[in-house]
Design a protein around this motif. Structure first.
Motif, short mmCIF file in Angstrom:
data_model
loop_
_atom_site.label_atom_id
_atom_site.label_comp_id
_atom_site.label_asym_id
_atom_site.label_seq_id
_atom_site.Cartn_x
_atom_site.Cartn_y
_atom_site.Cartn_z
N GLN A 57 -52.52 -9.68 -21.63
CA GLN A 57 -52.36 -11.01 -21.03
C GLN A 57 -51.22 -10.87 -19.52
O GLN A 57 -50.10 -10.69 -20.04
N TRP A 89 -56.04 -10.27 -18.22
CA TRP A 89 -56.41 -11.82 -18.28
C TRP A 89 -55.62 -12.17 -17.43
O TRP A 89 -54.23 -12.19 -17.56
N ASN A 325 -48.72 -15.72 -26.85
CA ASN A 325 -49.11 -16.24 -25.49
C ASN A 325 -48.28 -17.17 -24.57
O ASN A 325 -47.30 -17.37 -24.98
N THR A 350 -54.70 -8.35 -28.19
CA THR A 350 -54.04 -8.76 -26.80
C THR A 350 -52.41 -8.53 -26.86
O THR A 350 -51.94 -8.84 -27.95
#
Length: 460
Positions: A57, A89, A325, A350
């Motif tokens: 991310q 991402w 995140n 991730t």
């Protein structure tokens, strides 16, 4: 979705070696069906298959403004690829209502990537269109796919207009300078075709995806948003924001029309609900069930929670696992243990930018990425759990597999476990233990783990 949180990064502490033998109770085995993460069939030539490594991310909430972020990420993609990352991402890349200050989740013009002077700026918070294209080109040159964050539930920044269906005024008149996907009240809820189909997110008007024109403009037409993102800008896949706001068929139709790896943010801790949504959308989903069980396990000091239901246990090919995140950062004290968990287990893991670049030990994360990419294959058996111990076995898929031992206690621990290897010398590939024991003829062996840490064992 967006949440501004105070966050901190904690590095794992080390402690002097001392031995504390655990009781040798019979192991509890919970087998999961062997599954492999799917890769997309329509990837650009020369890129790593998505799911063969780890996703990065490549942003966090409130990254520096001023149009420098695309260049910052561009400077890192080769190192990330070398470490074993296979995709990055990116945040929502087009012009939003808050212009140069926006993180992109208040979308206004889906075709302005930092090219038009509107909403108070030419560039987005992250940079210009040319800088974005240069970043994507560099990522492709480093064999990385680029995942676009797509926000299609709601729009922001429109002018007020009268809606004859409701008899009220809404902010639904959109006339972006790109001249594309000009919108009126008919494109939102309610409209003349779907009068009872209403929806508002955070005060923003919600797009009406049942309207054929909206479908055409977003993904069906040759010059649709989706096809422009993919064919002109160069994106390879999709992360759909707030998919609770629209039906799963929207994501399914988009993916079937344009292809590419697809994952949805369905924020729900129930593994069954996530499994239902991913099946209906025929897409991956972020494994919030895994996230919440890890929070309870590592910050709640009860590793038995890792036996609970998660999406990866139901369908690993659809599970995208994560520790942190841009919205959530609730795993503080056991964050490296959580990364050891997702990077040794099934699913597509991730890594969060700030964990990797700022908060945690990059060398240790790179080691876990290597372990994931080279050892963590095949189905999973949970061998043992209690409040502060967790041991699991990966059974191997084109590799020998591994055994991961996670310890949330303040002292060294050791335990006998049954492996898949007979008369084989094994080692801890994390370097946390210097032991190199040989498994018995019956495949049993004693392994150890440091306090508040983890070890990962496989044939030497």
């Amino acid at each position: 979705m967006k949440t501004l949180l105070n966050t901190c990064g904690l590095l794992l502490a080390t402690a002097p070696f001392f031995m504390s033998c655990s009781s040798e109770d019979p192991v509890e085995q919970i087998a999961t069906k062997e599954r492999q993460v799917k890769t997309v069939s329509d990837q650009r030539p020369g890129l790593k298959p998505i799911g063969s490594g780890v996703m990065m991310q490549a942003f966090y909430w409130d990254v520096p403004a001023g149009g420098t972020w695309w260049n910052t990420v561009r400077s890192k993609v080769q190192d990330w690829s070398n470490a074993g990352i296979d995709a990055i991402w990116l945040p929502p890349a087009t012009k939003a209502q808050n212009g140069a200050l926006s993180m992109g989740y208040d979308p206004f013009d889906y075709f302005d990537f930092g090219k038009y002077d509107q909403m108070g700026s030419v560039e987005t918070r992250f940079g210009s269109e040319s800088e974005l294209k240069n970043l994507i080109s560099a990522a492709h040159g480093s064999k990385l796919s680029v995942i676009a964050d797509i926000v299609i539930n709601h729009n922001s920044g429109g002018q007020s207009e009268f809606n004859p269906v409701s008899g009220k005024n809404y902010w639904t008149k959109f006339q972006p300078k790109s001249g594309r996907f000009i919108r009126t009240f008919e494109d939102f809820h309610p409209n003349s075709n779907y009068q009872s189909d209403t929806g508002v997110f955070g005060g923003f008007p919600d797009l009406s995806h049942k309207q054929v024109r909206v479908q055409n403009e977003l993904w069906k037409n040759p010059e649709s948003v989706a096809k422009y993102y993919k064919n002109v800008i160069g994106f390879d896949g999709w992360r759909f924001d707030y998919v609770k706001g629209f039906e799963p068929w929207v994501v399914k139709d988009w993916k079937n029309e344009v292809g590419g790896f697809t994952v949805g943010e369905y924020w729900d801790g129930n593994a069954g609900t996530l499994d239902w949504w991913s099946g209906q959308a025929e897409a991956s989903a972020f494994d919030f069930a895994c996230y919440y069980r890890m929070r309870d396990a590592f910050d709640g000091n009860n590793l038995n929670k890792l036996k609970d239901d998660m999406l990866w246990k139901r369908n690993a090919s659809r599970a995208v696992t994560f520790v942190t995140n841009h919205d959530t950062n609730e795993i503080y004290h056991g964050k490296m243990l959580a990364y050891a968990y997702i990077l040794t287990h099934e699913g597509y893991p991730t890594i969060f930018y700030r964990d990797y670049e700022e908060w945690l030990n990059k060398e240790r994360l790179n080691n876990l990425i290597w372990i994931h990419n080279n050892l963590a294959g095949g189905s999973t058996n949970i061998l043992y759990t209690d409040n502060d111990e967790y041991i699991a076995k990966r059974n191997g898929h084109n590799n020998a597999g591994l055994i991961v031992y996670i310890n949330n206690a303040n002292h060294w621990q050791e335990r006998w476990v049954e492996t898949n290897w007979s008369n084989t010398r094994i080692k801890d590939f994390t370097g946390h233990s210097g032991w190199e024991p040989v498994t018995q003829g019956g495949k049993w062996v004693k392994i150890q783990v440091p306090p508040k840490s983890y070890s990962v064992w496989a044939p030497k």
